[in-house]
Scaffold this active site. Structure first.
Site, short mmCIF file in Angstrom:
data_model
loop_
_atom_site.label_atom_id
_atom_site.label_comp_id
_atom_site.label_asym_id
_atom_site.label_seq_id
_atom_site.Cartn_x
_atom_site.Cartn_y
_atom_site.Cartn_z
N LYS A 220 0.80 -1.14 0.06
CA LYS A 220 -0.11 0.10 -0.10
C LYS A 220 0.91 1.37 -0.07
O LYS A 220 0.65 2.13 -0.83
CB LYS A 220 -0.84 -0.14 1.37
CG LYS A 220 -1.95 1.10 1.36
CD LYS A 220 -3.00 0.61 2.43
CE LYS A 220 -3.55 1.94 2.95
NZ LYS A 220 -4.71 1.63 4.07
N GLU A 226 10.51 -4.53 4.43
CA GLU A 226 10.48 -6.11 4.12
C GLU A 226 10.24 -6.17 2.67
O GLU A 226 11.01 -6.70 1.87
CB GLU A 226 9.42 -6.97 4.90
CG GLU A 226 9.84 -7.20 6.52
CD GLU A 226 9.13 -6.20 7.37
OE1 GLU A 226 8.87 -5.07 6.90
OE2 GLU A 226 9.02 -6.36 8.54
N GLY A 282 -5.07 -2.45 5.44
CA GLY A 282 -4.26 -3.46 4.75
C GLY A 282 -4.94 -4.66 5.03
O GLY A 282 -4.82 -5.52 4.07
N ARG A 283 -5.34 -4.96 6.39
CA ARG A 283 -5.75 -6.44 6.58
C ARG A 283 -7.27 -6.54 5.86
O ARG A 283 -7.85 -7.62 6.11
CB ARG A 283 -5.76 -6.65 8.15
CG ARG A 283 -6.42 -5.36 8.77
CD ARG A 283 -6.19 -5.60 10.17
NE ARG A 283 -6.47 -4.56 11.27
CZ ARG A 283 -6.24 -3.29 11.36
NH1 ARG A 283 -4.91 -3.06 10.60
NH2 ARG A 283 -6.59 -2.43 12.00
N GLU A 368 -4.97 -7.41 15.20
CA GLU A 368 -4.44 -6.01 14.72
C GLU A 368 -5.77 -5.02 14.63
O GLU A 368 -5.43 -3.74 15.18
CB GLU A 368 -3.78 -5.93 13.21
CG GLU A 368 -2.88 -5.21 13.20
CD GLU A 368 -1.97 -4.89 11.78
OE1 GLU A 368 -1.19 -5.64 11.74
OE2 GLU A 368 -2.55 -4.55 10.87
N HIS A 399 -4.88 -34.48 17.23
CA HIS A 399 -3.94 -34.98 17.76
C HIS A 399 -2.72 -34.32 18.30
O HIS A 399 -1.49 -34.94 18.62
CB HIS A 399 -3.29 -36.04 16.60
CG HIS A 399 -4.49 -37.12 16.16
ND1 HIS A 399 -4.53 -38.17 16.46
CD2 HIS A 399 -5.41 -36.57 15.20
CE1 HIS A 399 -5.54 -38.54 15.84
NE2 HIS A 399 -6.05 -37.72 15.16
N LYS A 519 7.99 -0.81 12.29
CA LYS A 519 8.68 -0.10 11.21
C LYS A 519 9.66 0.87 11.42
O LYS A 519 10.71 0.86 10.52
CB LYS A 519 7.43 0.42 10.12
CG LYS A 519 6.49 -0.80 9.67
CD LYS A 519 5.47 -0.11 8.66
CE LYS A 519 4.52 -1.23 8.08
NZ LYS A 519 3.53 -0.66 7.09
C1 G6Q Z 1 -2.65 -3.88 7.88
C2 G6Q Z 1 -1.13 -3.42 8.23
C3 G6Q Z 1 -0.30 -3.99 7.89
C4 G6Q Z 1 0.21 -3.59 6.55
C5 G6Q Z 1 1.71 -4.13 6.25
C6 G6Q Z 1 1.96 -3.67 4.84
O1 G6Q Z 1 -3.71 -3.51 8.22
O2 G6Q Z 1 -1.32 -1.90 7.90
O3 G6Q Z 1 -0.23 -5.66 8.01
O4 G6Q Z 1 -0.79 -4.32 5.79
O5 G6Q Z 1 2.41 -3.39 7.03
O6 G6Q Z 1 1.88 -2.72 4.40
P1 G6Q Z 1 2.14 -2.12 2.93
O7 G6Q Z 1 1.04 -2.54 2.23
O8 G6Q Z 1 2.26 -0.61 3.11
O9 G6Q Z 1 3.58 -2.68 2.67
#
Ligand code: G6Q
Length: 556
Positions: A220, A226, A282-283, A368, A399, A519
């Site tokens: 986003k 990462e 994001g989620r 989250e 199990h 971050k």
């Molecule tokens: C989700 C969070 C988080 C995000 C990641 C990746 O709700 O905001 O999990 O999706 O940190 O972020 P980017 O899409 O900006 O790389």
């Protein structure tokens, strides 16, 4: 992350503190009478309970009778939802109000699956046409990749698709790919890279040919450590395999992002950038362009069927009275166990192998969203918020950790998810799988008394070990078959259950300042690890010495 956070706190509807709401007080008193009540007695006293305490809507059946509740519990929980403004909350979300107050954003994953004729306004603009324009673009692109029309730098069609993203830009796509594997184009290979640990990328590409591999950089913000580290290394790997020609990047990298400037700086042609918007968290983004890998895997029609399933659940959530409303009931039952029984975790137990990543996906969605310690107006909460979610597919979990659920000391409400029809009919397998679903929830609820154990001829000393107290609550969620549409319904079911909980707890379910901290911190320490000179370290004595130790060892 850049946000549009205003200097002053936006106007927030004042709500009576949760513990002062009438229904809350009534639930506290009611809990006292329920605390010791056993499901054995509740079922024995009411032969209709099993059929009465169930709801079926839009093809999803929820049996909630094996919960430690009575009709009065549901009545009071529904009253709590009403007193907490859930009805207004739902409308505010669907109207595009900026209910994510700390980031001053609307929360409109529901717009991602709204039909073209719908109208959802954000800042005076109907966003639905924009959603459909992007859907059309990703559909066209997916078709080009799937049909082999999209060619790599050397003219070969794409055979491998690697999604690079993390958190919300990874967990949804991975989960959906696994969940819908049955529907995927099997001639294409899909890989998902998220961890900054180089092993993740190295293993993902080790058997792939660069000239047949397409990377989707999903971020986003397009700034996440990462993802950008993995994307840069993937670009190096790709260039190395393609003779180093920078022009190849345009054929082997596409982006899903809200940040066109950073995408273009990376070298990706913005014509191959697929957009989403700041009102998609994001989620909550797997049904936006973040789902590009999903759409390439299952094809546009299946992807649209998934959106349709979610949309049906959105409408159900918006229109159905709370006492028959699937996500509301599930959210309220979680409140009941967390806030009154003191449950600390919820187990998600899909009896469907394809849903093996569903618990991991739900961990982010739930924790989250609702892992918050202050209310919308910044006051410390005086009650527990999100429980820990965890789980594994049945029957495997039986199990290993089910022992603790059956005979341990903690109360762990379980969501058991299963389907009438298997996707891979094989002899007796499905009947045996489903026999376990019904047997486990039965055993959890009713257990086995000392008398029953004795009657089996168990020696006295062994009896206590073999007693099952029972009274362990579970929801059984059944649907016809794991189709894209059914998956869409399940996703929205949990999204709205999380929303229901968040409204009652009066928290912002849509920010993630805890993620933002991580971050920033790692970005600060990384140069200290890589620095050639003994830079002075300004951390605490533990962190300083750990960094020194690592620097010394790493260099030898
Ligand atoms: C989700 C969070 C988080 C995000 C990641 C990746 O709700 O905001 O999990 O999706 O940190 O972020 P980017 O899409 O900006 O790389």
């Amino acid at each position: 992350m850049t946000t549009t956070t205003p200097r002053r706190r936006p106007k927030i509807q004042r709500r009576t503190t949760l513990s002062r709401r009438q229904a809350w007080k009534a639930l506290q008193a009611h809990y006292k009478s329920m605390q010791a009540a056993h499901l054995r007695t509740m079922f024995a006293d009411d032969p209709q309970r099993g059929s009465r305490m169930s709801v079926e809507a839009i093809g999803v059946f929820l049996d909630y009778s094996k919960n430690r509740i009575t009709d009065e519990t549901i009545r009071l929980l529904v009253q709590l939802a009403e007193e907490s403004g859930l009805r207004e909350g739902i409308e505010a979300m669907f109207r595009g109000e900026k209910i994510n107050v700390t980031e001053n954003r609307a929360v409109l994953h529901v717009a991602l699956r709204a039909p073209l004729e719908a109208s959802i306004m954000v800042d005076g603009e109907n966003v639905v046409p924009k959603v459909h324009a992007v859907l059309d673009r990703i559909a066209a692109f997916s078709q080009r990749v799937r049909s082999g029309e999209w060619k790599g730098h050397t003219g070969k069609p794409i055979r491998n698709v690697v999604n690079i993203g993390i958190g919300g830009s990874d967990l949804g796509p991975v989960m959906a790919y696994e969940a819908l594997k049955h529907y995927t184009e099997r001639s294409l290979t899909f890989r998902f890279v998220s961890n900054v640990d180089g092993t993740d990328l190295a293993e993902a590409v080790r058997d792939l040919q660069a000239d047949e591999t397409l990377f989707i950089v999903s971020s986003k913000t397009f700034t996440t450590l990462e993802t950008m580290t993995n994307a840069n290394s993937a670009r190096e790997w790709s260039l190395a395999g393609l003779g180093g020609d920078p022009a190849s990047v345009a054929k082997h990298f596409v982006a899903v992002s809200t940040n066109a400037e950073a995408v273009s700086k990376f070298g990706i042609d913005t014509a191959n950038m697929f957009q989403f918007w700041d009102w998609v968290g994001g989620r909550y983004s797997m049904e936006s362009a973040i789902g590009l890998s999903t759409m390439i895997a299952i094809g546009p029609d299946n992807f649209l069927a998934m959106l349709n399933g979610s949309h049906q659940m959105d409408e159900h959530f918006r229109q159905t009275p709370f006492a028959q409303n699937l996500p509301v009931l599930m959210g309220l039952l979680t409140i009941w166990y967390v806030n009154f029984f003191g449950a600390e975790t919820v187990a998600i137990l899909p009896y469907e192998q394809y849903l093996k990543r569903f618990p991991a996906y739900l961990q982010q969605l739930t924790m989250e969203s609702n892992g918050k310690h202050v209310t919308l107006d910044g006051k410390a909460v005086s009650y527990e918020t999100s429980p820990v979610y965890w789980g594994e597919p049945g029957t495997n979990g039986q199990h290993s950790f089910y022992q603790l659920i059956h005979q341990g000391t903690r109360l762990i409400p379980c969501d058991v998810i299963a389907f009438h029809q298997p996707l891979n009919p094989l002899g007796r397998h499905h009947d045996l799988l489903m026999a376990n679903v019904f047997a486990q929830t039965e055993a959890l609820a009713f257990g086995k008394t000392a008398e029953e154990v004795k009657n089996e001829g168990t020696p006295d000393w062994l009896v206590p070990h073999r007693v099952f107290e029972g009274n362990r609550p579970s929801n059984t969620i059944l649907a016809e078959q794991l189709t894209p549409e059914a998956l869409g319904k399940l996703i929205a079911l949990y999204e709205h259950s999380v929303f229901t909980q968040g409204v009652i707890w009066n928290i912002d379910s849509f920010d993630q300042w805890g993620v933002e901290l991580g971050k920033v911190l790692a970005q600060r320490i990384a140069p200290e690890l890589e620095s050639k000179d003994e830079t002075s370290l300004g951390h605490d004595s533990s962190t300083n010495s750990l960094i020194r130790r690592y620097r010394n060892r790493r260099r030898t």
